[in-house]
Design a protein around this motif. Structure first.
Motif, short mmCIF file in Angstrom:
data_model
loop_
_atom_site.label_atom_id
_atom_site.label_comp_id
_atom_site.label_asym_id
_atom_site.label_seq_id
_atom_site.Cartn_x
_atom_site.Cartn_y
_atom_site.Cartn_z
N ARG A 184 0.98 8.38 0.32
CA ARG A 184 0.13 8.60 1.50
C ARG A 184 -1.22 7.92 1.32
O ARG A 184 -1.71 7.22 2.21
N SER A 185 -1.81 8.09 0.16
CA SER A 185 -3.11 7.48 -0.11
C SER A 185 -3.02 5.96 -0.10
O SER A 185 -3.86 5.27 0.48
N GLY A 186 -1.97 5.43 -0.74
CA GLY A 186 -1.80 3.99 -0.77
C GLY A 186 -1.54 3.41 0.60
O GLY A 186 -2.03 2.34 0.96
N LYS A 187 -0.76 4.13 1.40
CA LYS A 187 -0.46 3.68 2.76
C LYS A 187 -1.73 3.61 3.60
O LYS A 187 -1.94 2.64 4.35
N GLU A 222 2.92 13.34 6.22
CA GLU A 222 2.72 12.59 7.45
C GLU A 222 1.65 13.25 8.32
O GLU A 222 0.84 12.57 8.96
N VAL A 223 1.64 14.57 8.33
CA VAL A 223 0.60 15.30 9.08
C VAL A 223 -0.77 14.93 8.55
O VAL A 223 -1.70 14.61 9.30
N VAL A 224 -0.94 14.98 7.25
CA VAL A 224 -2.22 14.65 6.63
C VAL A 224 -2.58 13.20 6.90
O VAL A 224 -3.72 12.86 7.20
N PHE A 225 -1.57 12.32 6.81
CA PHE A 225 -1.82 10.90 7.04
C PHE A 225 -2.35 10.66 8.45
O PHE A 225 -3.28 9.89 8.66
N ARG A 226 -1.76 11.34 9.43
CA ARG A 226 -2.22 11.15 10.81
C ARG A 226 -3.65 11.65 10.99
O ARG A 226 -4.44 11.04 11.73
#
Length: 271
Positions: A184-187, A222-226
């Motif tokens: 997630r961080s890398g994305k 995915e929630v955190v990423f958004r």
């Protein structure tokens, strides 16, 4: 959301959407030989005839393409994108087999190119040879090993395939249990770099879609990423969060994400 990585699908799309940029990065001599002012034709039907005969039911990220050279000659390029993570003893033989099948079936000379996207540093097949009682056949083919490419110069000039390769490497590095948070961080870092690159909206949308295939996240991440992407949007004053949401819906991922929201939302926000 299914967090498995669709390497094959992502690379098939990459080769079709960004063929000139791919060849410029991976096979520069081939790129220089092609007249890019002429249209390119993808020969999916012709390739499937060969694949069905050779490997029933097998799906690979291969592309057969008709291009026009700068000298006016039409050429067929057979691009093998090998994305498996382990060595394949028969890979060079399969390269030779496909080359011969296409040449014999369609009576066309062609160039076979191999893209090796695995992590095996010492595995670099570039030829196939067979000899029986003094009768010898040797088949050499150009190879690009993704692990050996220096991406920074290509990222600096805005090559979109370099960003796909960066996402591919990130997917490999974060595969397996315990890698979701790092992924997630890398994305997010890759997306930030993409948004700061000055690429067109259309190119950003295409690369985002390919990144999402390669760097799929479990529902909670995915929630955190958004949420992080939303803060990034506000920070950069760019409306790409809506682009990302549309891409997720278009790829049919929204339903899977929604199923994980109730369980993943509270955990995601805490993280």
């Amino acid at each position: 959301m299914n967090e498995s990585t669709d390497y094959d699908g992502a690379w098939k799309e990459t080769l079709e959407r960004f063929l000139p940029q791919f060849l410029e990065l991976a096979f520069p001599s081939i790129h220089r030989a092609v007249d890019w002012s002429k249209s390119v034709k993808f020969l999916d039907t012709e390739l499937q005839e060969i694949v069905r005969a050779a490997e029933a039911g097998t799906i690979r990220a291969d592309k057969l393409v008709e291009v026009v050279r700068v000298d006016g000659v039409e050429d067929w390029l057979l691009i093998h994108a090998e994305v498996q993570t382990q060595r394949e003893a028969v890979f060079a033989e399969r390269m030779f087999d496909y080359h011969c099948r296409i040449r014999n079936r369609f009576q066309r000379p062609l160039v076979s190119l191999a893209l090796l996207a695995d992590e095996q540093v010492r595995w670099r097949p570039t030829w196939y040879e067979v000899e029986v009682l003094g009768c010898r056949i040797r088949f050499d083919f150009p190879v690009c090993k993704l692990a050996e490419l220096e991406l920074e110069p290509w990222l600096a000039v805005g090559n979109p395939v370099a960003r796909v390769i960066a996402a591919h490497r990130m997917a490999q590095q974060t595969a397996g249990a315990g890698g979701a948070r790092k992924r997630r961080s890398g994305k997010l870092g890759l997306v930030r770099s993409l948004l700061e690159s000055g690429a067109s909206v259309g190119e950003v949308a295409e690369v985002l879609r390919l990144m999402n295939w390669l760097l799929a996240l479990p529902a909670g991440e995915e929630v955190v990423f958004r949420e992080e992407l939303g803060r990034l949007q506000q920070e950069m004053s760019m409306p790409y969060i809506s682009t990302y949401d549309r891409l997720v819906r278009a790829e049919g991922l929204e339903e899977g994400l929604s199923l994980g929201l109730q369980n993943g939302l509270q955990k995601g926000r805490q993280e």
